[in-house]
Enzyme design. Structure first.
Site, PDB file in Angstrom:
ATOM      1  N   ASP A   1      12.568-112.344  57.899  1.00  0.00           N
ATOM      2  CA  ASP A   1      13.378-111.842  59.007  1.00  0.00           C
ATOM      3  C   ASP A   1      13.515-110.327  58.864  1.00  0.00           C
ATOM      4  O   ASP A   1      14.201-109.840  57.966  1.00  0.00           O
ATOM      5  CB  ASP A   1      14.757-112.508  58.992  1.00  0.00           C
ATOM      6  CG  ASP A   1      15.567-112.222  60.252  1.00  0.00           C
ATOM      7  OD1 ASP A   1      15.238-111.252  60.965  1.00  0.00           O
ATOM      8  OD2 ASP A   1      16.531-112.967  60.525  1.00  0.00           O
TER       9      ASP A   1
ATOM     10  N   HIS B   1      13.261-114.056  62.355  1.00  0.00           N
ATOM     11  CA  HIS B   1      14.564-114.213  62.985  1.00  0.00           C
ATOM     12  C   HIS B   1      14.637-115.466  63.857  1.00  0.00           C
ATOM     13  O   HIS B   1      15.721-115.885  64.252  1.00  0.00           O
ATOM     14  CB  HIS B   1      14.867-112.963  63.812  1.00  0.00           C
ATOM     15  CG  HIS B   1      16.314-112.788  64.143  1.00  0.00           C
ATOM     16  ND1 HIS B   1      17.291-112.698  63.167  1.00  0.00           N
ATOM     17  CD2 HIS B   1      16.959-112.693  65.331  1.00  0.00           C
ATOM     18  CE1 HIS B   1      18.463-112.536  63.741  1.00  0.00           C
ATOM     19  NE2 HIS B   1      18.310-112.549  65.050  1.00  0.00           N
TER      20      HIS B   1
ATOM     21  N   SER C   1      22.486-115.042  64.507  1.00  0.00           N
ATOM     22  CA  SER C   1      22.405-113.588  64.623  1.00  0.00           C
ATOM     23  C   SER C   1      23.811-113.005  64.791  1.00  0.00           C
ATOM     24  O   SER C   1      24.646-113.174  63.906  1.00  0.00           O
ATOM     25  CB  SER C   1      21.471-113.225  65.782  1.00  0.00           C
ATOM     26  OG  SER C   1      21.068-111.880  65.696  1.00  0.00           O
TER      27      SER C   1
ATOM     28  N   TYR D   1      28.401-116.894  70.780  1.00  0.00           N
ATOM     29  CA  TYR D   1      27.645-115.667  70.482  1.00  0.00           C
ATOM     30  C   TYR D   1      28.556-114.446  70.609  1.00  0.00           C
ATOM     31  O   TYR D   1      28.932-113.827  69.651  1.00  0.00           O
ATOM     32  CB  TYR D   1      26.424-115.556  71.389  1.00  0.00           C
ATOM     33  CG  TYR D   1      25.522-114.397  71.019  1.00  0.00           C
ATOM     34  CD1 TYR D   1      24.628-114.525  69.964  1.00  0.00           C
ATOM     35  CD2 TYR D   1      25.576-113.191  71.708  1.00  0.00           C
ATOM     36  CE1 TYR D   1      23.801-113.467  69.602  1.00  0.00           C
ATOM     37  CE2 TYR D   1      24.752-112.132  71.352  1.00  0.00           C
ATOM     38  CZ  TYR D   1      23.873-112.272  70.301  1.00  0.00           C
ATOM     39  OH  TYR D   1      23.060-111.218  69.935  1.00  0.00           O
TER      40      TYR D   1
END
Length: 685
Positions: A619, A654, A536, A456
């Site tokens: 999203d 999302h 993301s 991430y």
């Protein structure tokens, strides 16, 4: 491979002296007939390709079994009631149960609300809930089709009956009740308005409103707004002694906080006392201690500390900064409870209110699911997870420190037994990047193995060795799982975060590459056996590294990623991410963004890894245009033999609130695609 046609328009802009082509800008309109036709053709093409993968059936069966396991969330006690979310393994959404004692909740409790009744396809979900201080009202937020938009409704807890009271056009908030239970606060976005189609409109500023139960929303009272800055976000909280409304003010996703305090009286809210009125440090209200506020902060403490603060903003240490990273602090009847990360692994500790009497509580698990406590209660609930088990809940006595595991919360058993795994902590040298190496315990590394690598690296969000539904399936199939701790995250405090944002953002990608090279150099895997995945900001990570080092990976799985770094700020809440990314309108930051923007790094004539891009057509966090434009560019540029595909989920956003069947199907396709292209052969069914 002949891909579905993606029209290329002659769109070129001059930005800060650069000629920037944008041939797929037409895909930014998600509701146009052209875009919908493109999505339909791409989905059909992807499904036709996946249907020929022999690994798919095994992962479909396994993921269905994993999502069919009964499960439960972390209990919470509010206003004398106990609540928990449960799923018997057949339900799209978790059902909320209520009871007036913990033992009753463990035995079953009463169904208070079943979100599966909110929509026919199970895509509407429960976003949050709070309870009025008198224990009468249950205020719950509904998110439609995975959207961030929230509608608040009320139930009478004792009877379960609906209350005629509705608040709409809310976002990024829960119902924060005043002490007399007559009203609650929420964050309203009326100027943005709900779109009839898929949301892309840039979000305007939110307004903190006070809603009185039983009155129309049109009569709600404005408490606080910043009309001159639409990037301010407001989070209210009522102090445990009912004396103050404590308001946190943020600019975008930057953790730096302004802290204002309003007195609460029978006459309403007083004028704000601006305890901290500049964006410099992260500050979070915890509870009151007499006339002083207990706060969590990173001021002069990169890894965090707990302080006492006067209303004048004078801080004194309560729990000084330590070697571990402070993640959360909660008030209890006996003082304070903290969750810290020791090398990205959670530790629960109890303290007296003056910071003395430190006691570490033995609650095993690799990732934090939740910490639910209240200053009026002498018990707290903590939920942890492992890579193969979603939630391990414990009740902890804050007085004695005694721990009670709560396996009874989960009713029934499923047909999937997760494999025994071994978790090893490793560091990629040179850049000193820590990561978790997880394998099935019966496997060794006599030869390199197919490996799935996750990361991430952003927004000070910590990455732990925690649960995601696909992990036990990948591990059961014999694959290796790697979970990386990259700069930009929150595992090691604010300095670690700063080292991976703005001008330092490339550090995140270099860290990920360093781990991949370490896996290769130590014989864990090879580039031909290595798949990478992230969602993301993690989708940005995957898009960046696959375009910078396409030679290092066999498979790339960017999910709901931020992939057009030159236009992300123009849609929904995108401009709020400037704290990590910067803004393309700034000439210097534009250069940094252009250097790694995945869409603009795609180069014709390049052999890219096998790629499966995933997004949701609703999203409104990271709008689907990022994924659409990226895959169109990738299909045009690809010269290698590997497929580059997209999978667009319909009526989802999302990721939050996605129905269980959709979760199972998406993971099955992701893992089958990865397995097919890294040579992972699942065992016999």
């Amino acid at each position: 491979m002949t891909y579905p046609e993606s029209r290329r328009d002659d769109v070129v802009e001059t930005l800060h002296g650069h000629q920037i082509a944008d041939p797929y800008r037409w895909l930014e309109d998600p509701d146009s007939a052209d875009t919908q036709d493109w999505v339909s053709r791409q989905n059909s093409f992807t499904q036709a390709e996946l249907s020929g993968y022999p690994e798919r059936a095994w992962f479909q069966t396994t993921m269905a079994a994993i999502l069919a396991r009964p499960r439960a969330g972390v209990p919470v006690k509010k206003a004398g009631w106990y609540f928990v979310g449960r799923n018997d393994g057949t339900q799209a959404q978790d059902v909320i149960y209520v009871a007036d004692s913990l033992d009753e909740l463990l035995s079953r409790g009463r169904v208070l609300i079943d979100p599966n009744t909110l929509s026919e396809d199970g895509t509407d979900s429960l976003g949050s809930f709070t309870v009025s201080p008198d224990g009468k009202y249950f205020a719950y937020g509904i998110n439609e089709s995975g959207s961030d938009w929230t509608t608040f409704r009320l139930l009478d807890i004792a009877t379960g009956s609906p209350v005629e009271d509705v608040v709409s056009e809310a976002k990024f908030s829960e119902a924060t009740w005043l002490p007399d239970s007559s009203a609650y606060l929420y964050l309203h976005y009326p100027a943005s308005g709900r779109s009839e189609g898929t949301e892309t409109k840039s979000l305007s500023g939110g307004r903190l409103m006070l809603h009185r139960v039983g009155t129309p929303q049109s009569e709600d009272e404005l408490v606080l707004s910043f009309p001159d800055n639409d990037q301010y976000f407001i989070t209210p909280e009522v102090s445990d002694d009912d004396r103050y409304l404590v308001v946190h003010i943020f600019e975008g996703t930057d953790p730096s906080t302004r802290l204002w305090v309003y007195s609460i009286s029978s006459d309403g809210l007083g004028e704000p006392v601006k305890v901290v009125d500049e964006f410099v440090d992260e500050i979070a209200f915890v509870r009151m201690s007499g006339d002083q506020l207990v706060l969590r902060t990173d001021r002069d403490a990169s890894r965090g500390r707990v302080v006492l603060s006067t209303l004048d903003g004078e801080f004194t240490d309560l729990i000084p900064e330590g070697e571990s990273t402070l993640q959360a602090v909660r008030g209890t009847a006996d003082g304070l409870a903290t969750l810290t990360l020791v090398d990205a692994q959670p530790v629960l500790t109890l303290y007296a209110l003056d910071g003395s009497g430190q006691r570490v509580v033995d609650v095993p698990g690799g990732g934090v699911v939740g910490l639910n406590a209240g200053a009026e209660y002498d018990e707290l609930f903590v939920g942890l997870s492992t890579t193969t088990d979603p939630t391990l809940s414990y009740a902890v006595s804050t007085g004695s420190g005694d721990v009670r595991a709560l396996p009874e919360l989960v009713r029934g058993s499923g047909g999937f037994t997760p494999p025994q795994v071994t978790v090893t902590r490793r560091i990629a040298p040179g850049r000193n990047v820590p990561y978790f190496l997880i394998t099935r315990s019966d496997l060794d590394f006599e030869a390199p193995r197919p490996t799935l690598m996750w990361g991430y690296g952003g927004f000070r969000i910590p990455v732990e060795a925690d649960y995601r539904p696909g992990w036990p399936a990948w591990l059961a199939a014999g694959g290796v799982l790697v979970i990386t701790n990259l700069r930009g995250g929150g595992e090691y405090g604010s300095e670690w975060h700063d080292a991976g944002r703005l001008k330092n953002k490339q550090n995140v990608f270099d860290d990920f590459i360093a781990v991949a090279e370490h896996l290769r150099d130590t014989g864990v895997t090879t580039p031909e056996q290595l798949a990478i995945h992230g969602r993301s900001n993690g989708g940005l990570l995957v898009g960046a590294v696959m375009t910078q080092r396409p030679d290092l990976f066999a498979v790339a799985l960017p999910g709901v990623g931020v992939l057009d770094m030159l236009r992300f700020h123009l849609f929904t809440v995108g401009a709020a991410w400037a704290s990590d990314f910067g803004l393309p309108d700034d000439p210097e930051q534009f250069e940094d963004l252009l250097a790694y923007s995945p869409l603009h790094r795609v180069s014709d004539g390049t052999a890219y890894p096998a790629t499966l891009v995933t997004t949701g057509d609703h999203d409104d966090r990271v709008v689907p245009l990022h994924s659409h434009k990226f895959i169109a560019a990738l299909q045009h540029a690809q010269t290698g033999p590997q497929p580059v595909l997209t999978r667009v989920e319909v009526n989802t956003g999302h990721g939050f609130g996605k129905p269980a069947a959709m979760i199972a199907a998406e993971w099955a396709d992701l893992l089958a695609f990865a397995a097919h292209h890294v040579g992972l052969v699942p065992p016999e069914q």
